[in-house]
Design a protein around this motif. Structure first.
Motif, PDB file in Angstrom:
ATOM      1  N   MET A   1       0.849  -1.207   0.000  1.00 37.03           N
ATOM      2  CA  MET A   1       0.000   0.000   0.000  1.00 37.03           C
ATOM      3  C   MET A   1       0.877   1.247   0.000  1.00 37.03           C
ATOM      4  SD  MET A   1      -2.878   1.145   2.800  1.00 37.03           S
ATOM      5  CE  MET A   1      -3.674   2.730   2.683  1.00 37.03           C
ATOM      6  N   MET A   2       0.642   2.148  -0.929  1.00 35.59           N
ATOM      7  CA  MET A   2       1.410   3.385  -0.988  1.00 35.59           C
ATOM      8  C   MET A   2       0.999   4.315   0.149  1.00 35.59           C
ATOM      9  SD  MET A   2       3.604   3.364  -3.442  1.00 35.59           S
ATOM     10  CE  MET A   2       3.941   5.098  -3.696  1.00 35.59           C
ATOM     11  N   PRO A   3       1.980   4.998   0.768  1.00 38.06           N
ATOM     12  CA  PRO A   3       1.622   5.935   1.840  1.00 38.06           C
ATOM     13  C   PRO A   3       0.832   7.111   1.280  1.00 38.06           C
ATOM     14  CG  PRO A   3       3.937   6.144   1.253  1.00 38.06           C
ATOM     15  CD  PRO A   3       3.420   4.936   0.532  1.00 38.06           C
ATOM     16  N   THR A   4      -0.188   7.511   2.007  1.00 37.74           N
ATOM     17  CA  THR A   4      -1.004   8.642   1.566  1.00 37.74           C
ATOM     18  C   THR A   4      -0.850   9.848   2.480  1.00 37.74           C
ATOM     19  OG1 THR A   4      -2.892   7.730   2.776  1.00 37.74           O
ATOM     20  CG2 THR A   4      -2.705   7.165   0.435  1.00 37.74           C
ATOM     21  N   ARG A   5      -0.365   9.658   3.679  1.00 37.67           N
ATOM     22  CA  ARG A   5      -0.130  10.781   4.589  1.00 37.67           C
ATOM     23  C   ARG A   5       0.986  11.638   3.987  1.00 37.67           C
ATOM     24  NH1 ARG A   5       3.319  10.725   9.442  1.00 37.67           N
ATOM     25  NH2 ARG A   5       2.676  12.375  10.872  1.00 37.67           N
ATOM     26  N   PRO A   6       0.768  12.935   3.826  1.00 34.29           N
ATOM     27  CA  PRO A   6       1.750  13.757   3.113  1.00 34.29           C
ATOM     28  C   PRO A   6       2.952  14.160   3.964  1.00 34.29           C
ATOM     29  CG  PRO A   6      -0.102  15.099   3.759  1.00 34.29           C
ATOM     30  CD  PRO A   6      -0.444  13.692   4.171  1.00 34.29           C
ATOM     31  N   VAL A   7       3.706  13.155   4.377  1.00 30.01           N
ATOM     32  CA  VAL A   7       4.948  13.357   5.117  1.00 30.01           C
ATOM     33  C   VAL A   7       5.938  12.341   4.578  1.00 30.01           C
ATOM     34  CG1 VAL A   7       6.067  13.448   7.364  1.00 30.01           C
ATOM     35  CG2 VAL A   7       3.638  14.013   7.177  1.00 30.01           C
ATOM     36  N   TRP A   8       7.105  12.791   4.158  1.00 28.54           N
ATOM     37  CA  TRP A   8       8.071  11.857   3.610  1.00 28.54           C
ATOM     38  C   TRP A   8       9.485  12.439   3.698  1.00 28.54           C
ATOM     39  CZ3 TRP A   8       5.208  15.291   0.932  1.00 28.54           C
ATOM     40  CH2 TRP A   8       5.833  16.055  -0.055  1.00 28.54           C
ATOM     41  N   ALA A   9      10.463  11.548   3.561  1.00 32.62           N
ATOM     42  CA  ALA A   9      11.863  11.967   3.491  1.00 32.62           C
ATOM     43  C   ALA A   9      12.438  11.462   2.182  1.00 32.62           C
ATOM     44  CB  ALA A   9      12.655  11.413   4.669  1.00 32.62           C
ATOM     45  N   GLU A  10      13.085  12.344   1.455  1.00 26.69           N
ATOM     46  CA  GLU A  10      13.716  11.972   0.193  1.00 26.69           C
ATOM     47  C   GLU A  10      15.192  11.685   0.434  1.00 26.69           C
ATOM     48  OE1 GLU A  10      10.794  14.782  -2.572  1.00 26.69           O
ATOM     49  OE2 GLU A  10      12.942  15.259  -2.397  1.00 26.69           O
ATOM     50  N   ILE A  11      15.646  10.545  -0.064  1.00 28.80           N
ATOM     51  CA  ILE A  11      17.042  10.131   0.081  1.00 28.80           C
ATOM     52  C   ILE A  11      17.690  10.230  -1.295  1.00 28.80           C
ATOM     53  CG2 ILE A  11      18.594   8.303   0.844  1.00 28.80           C
ATOM     54  CD1 ILE A  11      16.719   9.457   3.041  1.00 28.80           C
ATOM     55  N   SER A  12      18.663  11.104  -1.402  1.00 31.08           N
ATOM     56  CA  SER A  12      19.288  11.376  -2.692  1.00 31.08           C
ATOM     57  C   SER A  12      20.370  10.347  -3.022  1.00 31.08           C
ATOM     58  CB  SER A  12      19.904  12.779  -2.693  1.00 31.08           C
ATOM     59  OG  SER A  12      20.729  12.973  -3.808  1.00 31.08           O
ATOM     60  N   ARG A  13      20.141   9.578  -4.064  1.00 32.43           N
ATOM     61  CA  ARG A  13      21.154   8.632  -4.525  1.00 32.43           C
ATOM     62  C   ARG A  13      22.433   9.369  -4.919  1.00 32.43           C
ATOM     63  NH1 ARG A  13      16.444   6.760  -7.230  1.00 32.43           N
ATOM     64  NH2 ARG A  13      15.866   4.594  -6.786  1.00 32.43           N
ATOM     65  N   SER A  14      22.268  10.435  -5.716  1.00 33.29           N
ATOM     66  CA  SER A  14      23.446  11.153  -6.217  1.00 33.29           C
ATOM     67  C   SER A  14      24.229  11.794  -5.082  1.00 33.29           C
ATOM     68  CB  SER A  14      23.030  12.211  -7.238  1.00 33.29           C
ATOM     69  OG  SER A  14      22.201  13.192  -6.643  1.00 33.29           O
ATOM     70  N   GLY A  15      23.518  12.311  -4.065  1.00 29.44           N
ATOM     71  CA  GLY A  15      24.207  12.897  -2.928  1.00 29.44           C
ATOM     72  C   GLY A  15      25.022  11.877  -2.159  1.00 29.44           C
ATOM     73  N   LEU A  16      24.427  10.724  -1.908  1.00 25.10           N
ATOM     74  CA  LEU A  16      25.124   9.666  -1.173  1.00 25.10           C
ATOM     75  C   LEU A  16      26.367   9.209  -1.935  1.00 25.10           C
ATOM     76  CD1 LEU A  16      25.019   7.703   1.276  1.00 25.10           C
ATOM     77  CD2 LEU A  16      23.725   6.141  -0.195  1.00 25.10           C
ATOM     78  N   LEU A  17      26.232   8.992  -3.219  1.00 25.24           N
ATOM     79  CA  LEU A  17      27.361   8.509  -4.016  1.00 25.24           C
ATOM     80  C   LEU A  17      28.430   9.584  -4.164  1.00 25.24           C
ATOM     81  CD1 LEU A  17      25.432   6.473  -6.723  1.00 25.24           C
ATOM     82  CD2 LEU A  17      26.593   5.631  -4.669  1.00 25.24           C
ATOM     83  N   ASN A  18      28.006  10.843  -4.229  1.00 20.02           N
ATOM     84  CA  ASN A  18      28.968  11.950  -4.254  1.00 20.02           C
ATOM     85  C   ASN A  18      29.818  11.944  -2.989  1.00 20.02           C
ATOM     86  OD1 ASN A  18      29.842  14.904  -5.069  1.00 20.02           O
ATOM     87  ND2 ASN A  18      29.094  15.055  -2.979  1.00 20.02           N
ATOM     88  N   ASN A  19      29.177  11.783  -1.844  1.00 19.35           N
ATOM     89  CA  ASN A  19      29.899  11.813  -0.572  1.00 19.35           C
ATOM     90  C   ASN A  19      30.828  10.616  -0.431  1.00 19.35           C
ATOM     91  OD1 ASN A  19      28.356  14.093  -0.098  1.00 19.35           O
ATOM     92  ND2 ASN A  19      26.836  12.999   1.129  1.00 19.35           N
ATOM     93  N   TRP A  20      30.371   9.456  -0.890  1.00 20.14           N
ATOM     94  CA  TRP A  20      31.218   8.267  -0.859  1.00 20.14           C
ATOM     95  C   TRP A  20      32.477   8.484  -1.700  1.00 20.14           C
ATOM     96  CZ3 TRP A  20      32.492   3.958   1.464  1.00 20.14           C
ATOM     97  CH2 TRP A  20      33.223   2.990   0.781  1.00 20.14           C
ATOM     98  N   LYS A  21      32.291   9.045  -2.885  1.00 12.63           N
ATOM     99  CA  LYS A  21      33.431   9.300  -3.769  1.00 12.63           C
ATOM    100  C   LYS A  21      34.415  10.273  -3.132  1.00 12.63           C
ATOM    101  CE  LYS A  21      34.531  10.837  -8.486  1.00 12.63           C
ATOM    102  NZ  LYS A  21      33.963  11.329  -9.769  1.00 12.63           N
ATOM    103  N   LEU A  22      33.889  11.318  -2.472  1.00  9.04           N
ATOM    104  CA  LEU A  22      34.758  12.293  -1.815  1.00  9.04           C
ATOM    105  C   LEU A  22      35.564  11.655  -0.692  1.00  9.04           C
ATOM    106  CD1 LEU A  22      32.479  15.446  -1.550  1.00  9.04           C
ATOM    107  CD2 LEU A  22      34.598  15.250  -2.856  1.00  9.04           C
ATOM    108  N   LEU A  23      34.922  10.802   0.096  1.00 13.93           N
ATOM    109  CA  LEU A  23      35.630  10.145   1.197  1.00 13.93           C
ATOM    110  C   LEU A  23      36.698   9.199   0.670  1.00 13.93           C
ATOM    111  CD1 LEU A  23      32.552   9.553   3.486  1.00 13.93           C
ATOM    112  CD2 LEU A  23      34.563  10.913   4.086  1.00 13.93           C
ATOM    113  N   ARG A  24      36.379   8.469  -0.379  1.00 12.79           N
ATOM    114  CA  ARG A  24      37.386   7.590  -0.980  1.00 12.79           C
ATOM    115  C   ARG A  24      38.558   8.405  -1.512  1.00 12.79           C
ATOM    116  NH1 ARG A  24      38.957   4.052   0.074  1.00 12.79           N
ATOM    117  NH2 ARG A  24      39.554   3.101  -1.897  1.00 12.79           N
ATOM    118  N   SER A  25      38.244   9.539  -2.121  1.00 10.04           N
ATOM    119  CA  SER A  25      39.292  10.399  -2.659  1.00 10.04           C
ATOM    120  C   SER A  25      40.156  10.992  -1.553  1.00 10.04           C
ATOM    121  CB  SER A  25      38.652  11.527  -3.480  1.00 10.04           C
ATOM    122  OG  SER A  25      39.617  12.449  -3.931  1.00 10.04           O
ATOM    123  N   ALA A  26      39.546  11.291  -0.414  1.00 14.88           N
ATOM    124  CA  ALA A  26      40.277  11.920   0.693  1.00 14.88           C
ATOM    125  C   ALA A  26      41.380  11.029   1.239  1.00 14.88           C
ATOM    126  CB  ALA A  26      39.306  12.288   1.811  1.00 14.88           C
TER     127      ALA A  26
END
Length: 392
Positions: free
Chosen positions: A1-26
């Motif tokens: 069942m899809m949630p209908t209550r209008p409250v949600w958190a968006e998890i950015s794939r690109s943001g997560l992978l960007n941060n992983w790449k930066l940490l690996r580079s560091a």
């Protein structure tokens, strides 16, 4: 069942992978990076985030307990998983079954693992452990060198236990003056010498979290320490992985700090609007009283969702690209916003609690500062009833 209550958190794939790449580079590929996904990836949804990181090259994940590890194993069947808070009675069998690496320091940890290995008929050095050294945190870890020698003596060539890793936890790696981390590294160095003298040669030596990747002198010292013992250095970043740099890190890494991208955006919608006259109050205990004719917008988010009650009358949200104040007390399931200065506001308008909208931004640090806490607690506190949706 899809949630209908209008409250949600968006998890950015690109943001997560960007941060992983930066940490690996560091770390310039001179160290391994363990992705710490404990506490449901700091509230970001571990079973959604970990497979993305694994496909990007993450080999190790850190979780709190066996329960978290078993859930993660279902989506990352080939990953190495460190159980960072030890083990308890009845968990040793699951650790072996699911190929987990427990972080150990208590004699009873060894008892449980040895007993489970014997019951399963496992041979010598078949159960990998990561031995924690208490270098000043006074929380987990082997505290005395005498105790360390006794535990190591149990890991003979005939024992099912293999010391695969030796690690410690820094109490304040982001604070350079006074540099308490240096004294912890010195104690860790001595402990590693004891380990080597007892004939154990760990594959990994690990210490340090997000801050360590931003402190070149600590990183270089740890690299040399690992090289001395012919081991691989591993860091365990958490906060930076989700887009927030530790505070008080050196200015030399400011460019990297700016490149980190917050992964989580927390959103809702206006579900009701009303107007009150000057002198009228709103919310529990009448802590908000209108000084003018005021437009109030209701959002279906409260402290049961993780919106801290200390934000009452002092927090803010974004509506139509502008910051608007929280009016009155944050309730269990609802919060009121003062949108008087937002023209043409409507039911259904998107509201941002954490994230960007129209050039304005609210971060987990902003909420932490307003409530006297840390960004870790802000994201971890977002309740599981708020669905996490992978985006971009």
């Amino acid at each position: 069942m899809m949630p209908t209550r209008p409250v949600w958190a968006e998890i950015s794939r690109s943001g997560l992978l960007n941060n992983w790449k930066l940490l690996r580079s560091a770390v310039h590929n001179e160290a391994d990076v363990m992705a710490v996904v404990k506490a449901d990836a700091y509230g970001h949804n571990a079973v959604a985030c970990a497979p993305l990181l694994e496909r990007a090259g993450a080999k190790w994940f850190g979780v709190t307990c066996v329960t978290e590890a078993v859930a993660l194993r279902k989506v990352c069947p080939d990953a190495r998983i460190l159980v960072m808070s030890g083990l308890w009675g009845g968990e040793a069998g699951a650790i072996i079954e699911h190929r987990l690496a427990p972080q150990v320091w208590e004699p009873f940890h060894f008892d449980l693992l040895e007993k489970a290995a014997l019951a399963l008929g496992l041979g010598p050095r078949s159960v990998a452990i990561h031995l924690e050294i208490d270098t000043g945190m006074s929380r987990q870890g082997v505290r005395s060198f005498d105790e360390l020698e006794k535990l190591l003596a149990r890991c003979s060539a005939e024992s099912p236990i293999l010391v695969e890793g030796v690690m410690t936890h820094f109490s304040a790696p982001e604070v350079l003056e006074p540099d308490e981390t240096q004294s912890q590294i010195a104690r860790f160095t001595t402990a590693l010498d004891v380990v080597a003298k007892q004939g154990h040669h760990p594959v990994w030596i690990h210490a340090g979290n997000s801050a360590t990747a931003f402190v070149p002198q600590h990183l270089e010292t740890l690299k040399k320490l690992a090289q001395k013992h012919s081991a691989r250095l591993m860091l365990r970043p958490g906060l930076a992985l989700y887009g927030y740099s530790p505070r008080f890190t050196p200015h030399s890494r400011d460019a990297m700090n700016r490149e980190l991208k917050p992964v989580l955006a927390w959103k809702t919608r206006i579900v009701s609007i009303r107007t009150i006259e000057a002198g009228e109050s709103a919310g529990y205990n009448m802590t908000f009283r209108a000084s003018r004719r005021t437009t109030l917008a209701l959002i279906p988010v409260g402290y049961a969702d993780g919106l801290n009650r200390l934000l009452s009358n002092c927090g803010s949200a974004l509506v139509r690209g502008k910051k608007v104040p929280i009016a009155g007390r944050v309730s269990m399931d609802q919060t009121i916003l003062d949108v008087t200065d937002i023209p043409q506001v409507e039911i259904g308008d998107e509201v941002v609690l954490i994230g960007e909208q129209g050039g304005e931004c609210i971060t987990a640090y902003d909420l932490a500062d307003a409530t006297g806490t840390i960004p870790y607690e802000v994201t971890c506190a977002i309740n599981a009833r708020v669905p996490r949706l992978l985006v971009d």
